[in-house]
Motif scaffolding. Structure first.
Motif, PDB file in Angstrom:
ATOM      1  N   GLN A  69       0.777  -1.237  -0.012  1.00 11.32           N
ATOM      2  CA  GLN A  69       0.086  -0.069   0.129  1.00 11.32           C
ATOM      3  C   GLN A  69       1.004   1.283   0.345  1.00 11.32           C
ATOM      4  OE1 GLN A  69      -2.548  -0.684   3.123  1.00 11.32           O
ATOM      5  NE2 GLN A  69      -4.345  -1.594   2.246  1.00 11.32           N
ATOM      6  N   ASP A  70       2.153   1.202   0.993  1.00  6.65           N
ATOM      7  CA  ASP A  70       2.333   2.190   0.679  1.00  6.65           C
ATOM      8  C   ASP A  70       3.685   2.590  -0.055  1.00  6.65           C
ATOM      9  OD1 ASP A  70       2.282   2.549   3.639  1.00  6.65           O
ATOM     10  OD2 ASP A  70       3.762   1.670   3.935  1.00  6.65           O
ATOM     11  N   ASP A  71       3.713   1.399  -0.673  1.00 13.98           N
ATOM     12  CA  ASP A  71       4.400   1.578  -2.819  1.00 13.98           C
ATOM     13  C   ASP A  71       3.183   2.041  -3.630  1.00 13.98           C
ATOM     14  OD1 ASP A  71       7.081   0.641  -1.736  1.00 13.98           O
ATOM     15  OD2 ASP A  71       6.541  -1.703  -2.515  1.00 13.98           O
ATOM     16  N   LEU A  72       2.046   1.822  -3.675  1.00 14.23           N
ATOM     17  CA  LEU A  72       1.588   2.034  -4.582  1.00 14.23           C
ATOM     18  C   LEU A  72       0.769   3.654  -3.654  1.00 14.23           C
ATOM     19  CD1 LEU A  72      -0.710   1.702  -6.464  1.00 14.23           C
ATOM     20  CD2 LEU A  72      -1.770   0.769  -5.058  1.00 14.23           C
ATOM     21  N   ALA A  76       1.354   6.228  -7.503  1.00 11.84           N
ATOM     22  CA  ALA A  76       0.631   6.900  -8.136  1.00 11.84           C
ATOM     23  C   ALA A  76       0.630   7.750  -8.138  1.00 11.84           C
ATOM     24  CB  ALA A  76      -1.240   6.203  -7.078  1.00 11.84           C
ATOM     25  N   PRO A  77       0.856   9.394  -7.582  1.00  5.17           N
ATOM     26  CA  PRO A  77       1.011  10.742  -7.505  1.00  5.17           C
ATOM     27  C   PRO A  77       1.267  10.938  -9.240  1.00  5.17           C
ATOM     28  CG  PRO A  77       0.505  10.160  -5.530  1.00  5.17           C
ATOM     29  CD  PRO A  77       0.973   9.161  -5.970  1.00  5.17           C
ATOM     30  N   LEU A  78       2.884   9.772  -9.088  1.00  2.63           N
ATOM     31  CA  LEU A  78       3.832  10.257 -10.130  1.00  2.63           C
ATOM     32  C   LEU A  78       3.526   9.858 -11.330  1.00  2.63           C
ATOM     33  CD1 LEU A  78       7.196   9.377  -8.251  1.00  2.63           C
ATOM     34  CD2 LEU A  78       5.796  11.030  -8.243  1.00  2.63           C
ATOM     35  N   ALA A  79       2.339   9.297 -11.601  1.00  5.00           N
ATOM     36  CA  ALA A  79       2.188   8.445 -12.888  1.00  5.00           C
ATOM     37  C   ALA A  79       1.397   9.752 -13.472  1.00  5.00           C
ATOM     38  CB  ALA A  79       0.998   7.134 -13.261  1.00  5.00           C
ATOM     39  N   GLY A  80       0.536  10.654 -12.848  1.00  4.30           N
ATOM     40  CA  GLY A  80       0.072  11.724 -13.273  1.00  4.30           C
ATOM     41  C   GLY A  80       1.299  12.689 -14.648  1.00  4.30           C
ATOM     42  N   ASP A  81       2.399  12.917 -13.865  1.00  5.30           N
ATOM     43  CA  ASP A  81       3.427  14.012 -14.594  1.00  5.30           C
ATOM     44  C   ASP A  81       4.452  13.278 -15.148  1.00  5.30           C
ATOM     45  OD1 ASP A  81       4.397  12.817 -12.664  1.00  5.30           O
ATOM     46  OD2 ASP A  81       5.385  14.654 -11.648  1.00  5.30           O
ATOM     47  N   GLN A  82       4.068  11.652 -15.552  1.00  8.05           N
ATOM     48  CA  GLN A  82       4.570  10.729 -15.757  1.00  8.05           C
ATOM     49  C   GLN A  82       6.360  11.060 -15.186  1.00  8.05           C
ATOM     50  OE1 GLN A  82       4.099  11.945 -20.569  1.00  8.05           O
ATOM     51  NE2 GLN A  82       1.950  11.335 -20.373  1.00  8.05           N
ATOM     52  N   THR A  83       6.089  10.835 -14.270  1.00 10.55           N
ATOM     53  CA  THR A  83       7.254  10.903 -14.024  1.00 10.55           C
ATOM     54  C   THR A  83       8.052   9.076 -13.956  1.00 10.55           C
ATOM     55  OG1 THR A  83       7.035  12.489 -12.338  1.00 10.55           O
ATOM     56  CG2 THR A  83       8.510  11.100 -11.563  1.00 10.55           C
ATOM     57  N   GLU A  88       5.215   0.301 -14.456  1.00 13.61           N
ATOM     58  CA  GLU A  88       5.241   0.284 -12.876  1.00 13.61           C
ATOM     59  C   GLU A  88       4.730   0.482 -11.947  1.00 13.61           C
ATOM     60  OE1 GLU A  88       8.890   1.985 -10.550  1.00 13.61           O
ATOM     61  OE2 GLU A  88       8.987   2.588 -12.174  1.00 13.61           O
ATOM     62  N   VAL A  89       3.648   1.401 -11.888  1.00 15.75           N
ATOM     63  CA  VAL A  89       2.281   2.326 -11.096  1.00 15.75           C
ATOM     64  C   VAL A  89       1.273   0.594 -11.121  1.00 15.75           C
ATOM     65  CG1 VAL A  89       0.757   3.334 -10.898  1.00 15.75           C
ATOM     66  CG2 VAL A  89       2.793   4.241 -11.597  1.00 15.75           C
ATOM     67  N   ALA A  90       1.230  -0.027 -11.832  1.00 14.36           N
ATOM     68  CA  ALA A  90       0.069  -1.281 -12.777  1.00 14.36           C
ATOM     69  C   ALA A  90       1.262  -2.700 -11.603  1.00 14.36           C
ATOM     70  CB  ALA A  90      -0.132  -1.208 -14.225  1.00 14.36           C
ATOM     71  N   HIS A  91       1.921  -2.515 -11.661  1.00 10.74           N
ATOM     72  CA  HIS A  91       2.983  -3.261 -11.442  1.00 10.74           C
ATOM     73  C   HIS A  91       2.898  -3.240  -9.383  1.00 10.74           C
ATOM     74  CE1 HIS A  91       5.893  -4.449 -14.532  1.00 10.74           C
ATOM     75  NE2 HIS A  91       4.868  -4.863 -14.269  1.00 10.74           N
TER      76      HIS A  91
END
Length: 320
Positions: A69-72, A76-83, A88-91
């Motif tokens: 949960q902590d890793d997700l 998750a917020p970094l997926a919006g700005d494509q960082t 990787e977020v799906a994993h």
């Protein structure tokens, strides 16, 4: 039968050993019961240990879920700005789902083991209590290979011999308590009209003749004649019936002191004279007494001792 400790006409006290049976079978049965009790404890120890193991696995899975949960939450917020890449977020999401599923499996496994244990301590588990009861039963069976005299009296009609094979219900001998005898006076039915309970009675036994006179009282009248309770009662419904004077047993209670001074035997002949002047008593016997008519404490077994032995076996099994 291994030992016979009494002879015909010998007086024995209540609780005395009269016959000893071969204890080999009972000893083997007790060892088997002891082994089953230990096996039950060992099996439950394994199940209780597996429960503790599953609880430790649950704690580990909970940490894994928290980490996932902590890793997700970080990715998750970094997926919006494509960082971070979407892959990787799906994993991270998949790792969170896998950790939750593993936690559910561990919880279900623990619940399955816990339901079989019933939420009770090992020594109070039904399997242990059942094995403990079986051990106590075999312990009692071993003790009962020694036959005790239930009452004080004289040995009579001993039919058992050394080496005989006996089964439950086999009559081996009789013990006659001569201090508890009574007289059954078989009066004709035409002689009963004035007999009442508690009327004084004089008895003369053929054993002593007129030199000894017993005194007693009427204890009660039988509920039926001797012919009515015979193996083949007479059928009086036929047209060829011939009237026969019936006899009704009347129980006469004897004076214990006189009986101790001049002992009687079972089956002797007596002459009974009832004083029927006093007729205020009942025609039938008295009602059922509150206390037992006859009882013995000889057959009581020390169950607490057997339970203590079984508890020691359980404690020894837990310490191994």
């Amino acid at each position: 039968v291994q030992d016979i400790l009494v002879v015909e006409n010998q007086r024995v006290q209540a609780g005395a050993e009269v016959i000893k049976l071969d204890p080999a079978d009972a000893e083997v049965a007790q060892r088997q019961a002891e082994a089953r009790l230990e096996a039950a404890v060992f099996q439950l120890r394994e199940r209780y240990a597996s429960l503790a193991q599953y609880e430790a696995v649950i704690a580990q899975r909970q940490l894994s879920v928290q980490k996932a949960q902590d890793d997700l939450a970080r990715r998750a917020p970094l997926a919006g700005d494509q960082t971070l890449s979407a892959e990787e977020v799906a994993h991270a999401r998949q790792a969170d789902k896998d950790a939750r599923a593993a936690l559910d499996v561990a919880v279900k496994q623990a619940e399955s083991v816990r339901s079989g244990l019933g939420g009770v301590a090992l020594i109070n588990h039904p399997s242990v209590l059942s094995a403990k009861a079986d051990f106590i039963q075999t312990w009692l069976a071993l003790r009962r290979n020694v036959i005790l005299a239930p009452v004080s009296g004289y040995i009579a009609k001993r039919s058992v011999q050394v080496g005989a094979h006996v089964t439950p219900g086999t009559v081996m001998l009789s013990i006659v308590p001569l201090d508890q005898l009574w007289v059954d006076a078989n009066f004709k039915e035409s002689e009963l009209r004035n007999i009442r309970v508690d009327q004084p009675v004089k008895i003369e036994a053929d054993l002593y003749g007129s030199k000894v006179e017993y005194h007693g009282k009427v204890g009660g009248l039988s509920a039926g004649t001797g012919s009515a309770f015979s193996l083949l009662p007479a059928q009086n419904a036929t047209g060829n019936w011939v009237k026969v004077v019936q006899r009704l047993p009347v129980r006469i209670q004897l004076d214990p002191k006189e009986l101790a001074e001049h002992p009687l035997r079972i089956g002797l002949s007596t002459t009974v004279t009832v004083d029927t002047h006093q007729r205020d008593g009942g025609v039938l016997g008295s009602s059922m007494p509150l206390a037992p008519v006859n009882s013995t404490q000889v057959l009581n077994q020390p169950i607490q001792e057997a339970e203590a032995i079984a508890d020691r076996i359980i404690s020894r099994s837990l310490a191994k």
